[in-house]
Every structure is written in structure tokens, then in C-alpha cells.
Design a protein around this motif. Structure first.
Motif, PDB file in Angstrom:
ATOM      1  N   HIS A   1       2.228  60.297 -48.483  1.00 28.93           N
ATOM      2  CA  HIS A   1       3.666  60.415 -48.757  1.00 28.93           C
ATOM      3  C   HIS A   1       3.944  61.576 -49.701  1.00 28.93           C
ATOM      4  O   HIS A   1       3.018  62.187 -50.246  1.00 28.93           O
TER       5      HIS A   1
ATOM      6  N   HIS B   1       7.116  62.832 -52.814  1.00 33.76           N
ATOM      7  CA  HIS B   1       8.295  62.465 -53.599  1.00 33.76           C
ATOM      8  C   HIS B   1       9.153  63.709 -53.766  1.00 33.76           C
ATOM      9  O   HIS B   1       8.656  64.836 -53.689  1.00 33.76           O
TER      10      HIS B   1
ATOM     11  N   GLU C   1       5.330  63.672 -59.638  1.00 33.41           N
ATOM     12  CA  GLU C   1       4.709  62.382 -59.965  1.00 33.41           C
ATOM     13  C   GLU C   1       3.788  62.653 -61.148  1.00 33.41           C
ATOM     14  O   GLU C   1       2.812  63.408 -61.030  1.00 33.41           O
TER      15      GLU C   1
ATOM     16  N   HIS D   1       0.411  63.291 -50.664  1.00 39.84           N
ATOM     17  CA  HIS D   1      -0.643  62.678 -51.477  1.00 39.84           C
ATOM     18  C   HIS D   1      -0.693  61.178 -51.207  1.00 39.84           C
ATOM     19  O   HIS D   1       0.147  60.640 -50.466  1.00 39.84           O
TER      20      HIS D   1
END
Ligand SMILES: CSCCC(=O)/C(O)=C/O
Ligand SMILES: [Fe+2]
Length: 200
Positions: free
Chosen positions: A99, A101, A105, A144
Motif C-alpha cells: 500500500h 499513504h 509514514e 510498502h
């Protein structure tokens, strides 16, 4: 740092290319022979790293400086283990789905350890082993995933700029601006030793 000195970050953060086996995700998955990846190579992918004093994070001036400089106003802790994390099986499965973001992160292991796997420019998996004292920043838009290692426990400090957004966008989400910006900055970027996609 002088070339012969060991990078202190490497005591708490190590990275290597993964093998292709489907064995337990918590195993190291080294290739044969082992193929390590330096922290400088990770920086080229936008992955930043520090070694900090995890026993004194409450008073650590270096952590304070990183937070101030990078605007990390939000902080909490996430403990991952079969005993501590509600809906453990479901969560560990979703952490291991590839996935991205739309924001950084940021994870600081204050206890325990775990693996953050990131894709390199050629889509190969690099396994980043984060141990107590290691802080990493995964840039917005990098594909990641996360898994515990065989110790089955990590307590991670989570940092964020402003109100946190943890939403994972499972692959593929290539149309998102965060992904496109990541690709422009770190995948199609020309470096001294590889001009990626130069002919495309
Ligand atoms: C150790 S923090 C849990 C993993 C997580 O939050 C995440 O987003 C993994 O990609
Ligand atoms: Fe994530």
C-alpha cells in the motif's frame, strides 16, 4: 563521517533485498548470497533514517529537534503483538498488503522490532529491519508493507504533521497525486549510476 567509520544507524536499521519465497513473512527472507542495501541507497528512495536514544525518548533533544524541524506535531504509540493489538490477525494481514499513504509514514521503534518492506525503482522488495532506537520516514507515495519479525513485538512511536491520517491505499493507486509526485521525485529521477526510464 570518515569512510572507515561504521554508521551508528546500522546498529538499529538494516536493509537487504528479499528472496522470492512464500515462507513465513516474519522470517528475514535474505537472498543467497545476502544482498544488503545501504542507508544511503534508502535515502535515494526518499526513506530517511535516524538512530535515537529509545530509553530516553521523553527528554531526547535530538528527537525534539527532528519533530520541530519536520513539523511533527502529532505523536502516539502503536503496539503490535498478538496479545496487545485488538483484531491482531486482521490488522497484521492488512499491514502486509502492499500500500501507500498520501503522507509520510514515520515510525520510531522504542521497543521490539519489525520489518518495513519498500519497493525500489525496479520494483524489487527491500526489507528494512527497524529495531529499538531506529526511526524511519517513508515518503508519501512509496509502495510498502509492514510485518513483525519472529520476536512478534514492536512498540512504535507514530509521528505526523497535524491531524493524523493513517489510510492505506492498496496497490494499485498510481493515479493519486502523492504517488505521481513520489515517482517524479524518486523513481524517474536520474542519478549518477542509473538513469531510470531515460529511454521511456
Ligand atoms: C509498527 S506501526 C504498524 C504498521 C503501520 O502503521 C503501517 O502503516 C504500515 O505500513
Ligand atoms: Fe503503511
Amino acid at each position: 563521517m570518515v569512510a572507515t567509520e561504521k554508521d551508528p544507524r546500522e546498529e538499529v536499521i538494516q536493509a537487504w533485498y528479499m528472496d522470492d519465497s512464500d515462507e513465513d513473512q516474519r522470517l528475514p527472507h535474505h537472498r543467497e548470497p545476502k544482498e544488503f542495501v545501504s542507508l544511503d541507497q534508502l535515502t535515494e528512495l526518499g526513506v530517511l533514517s535516524w538512530r535515537l536514544d529509545a530509553d530516553n525518548y521523553e527528554t531526547d533533544e535530538e528527537l525534539k529537534k527532528i519533530r520541530e524541524e519536520r513539523g511533527y506535531s502529532y505523536m502516539d504509540f502503536c503496539e503490535v503483538s498478538p496479545e496487545k493489538l485488538p483484531n491482531y490477525e486482521e490488522k497484521i494481514k492488512s499491514f502486509f498488503e502492499e500500500h501507500l499513504h498520501t503522507d509520510e509514514e514515520i515510525r520510531y521503534a522504542v521497543a521490539g522490532s519489525g520489518y518495513f518492506d519498500v519497493r525500489d525503482r525496479n520494483e524489487r522488495w527491500i526489507r528494512v529491519w527497524l529495531k529499538k532506537g531506529g526511526l524511519i520516514v517513508l515518503p508519501a507515495g512509496i509502495y510498502h508493507r509492514f510485518t513483525l519479525d519472529t520476536n512478534n513485538y514492536i512498540k512504535a512511536m507514530r509521528l505526523f504533521v497535524g491531524d493524523p491520517v493513517w489510510t492505506p491505499f492498496n496497490r494499485p493507486h498510481d493515479h493519486l497525486p502523492a504517488r505521481q509526485e513520489y515517482v517524479k521525485a524518486f523513481v524517474h529521477k536520474e542519478t549518477g549510476d542509473h538513469a531510470v526510464d531515460a529511454a521511456a
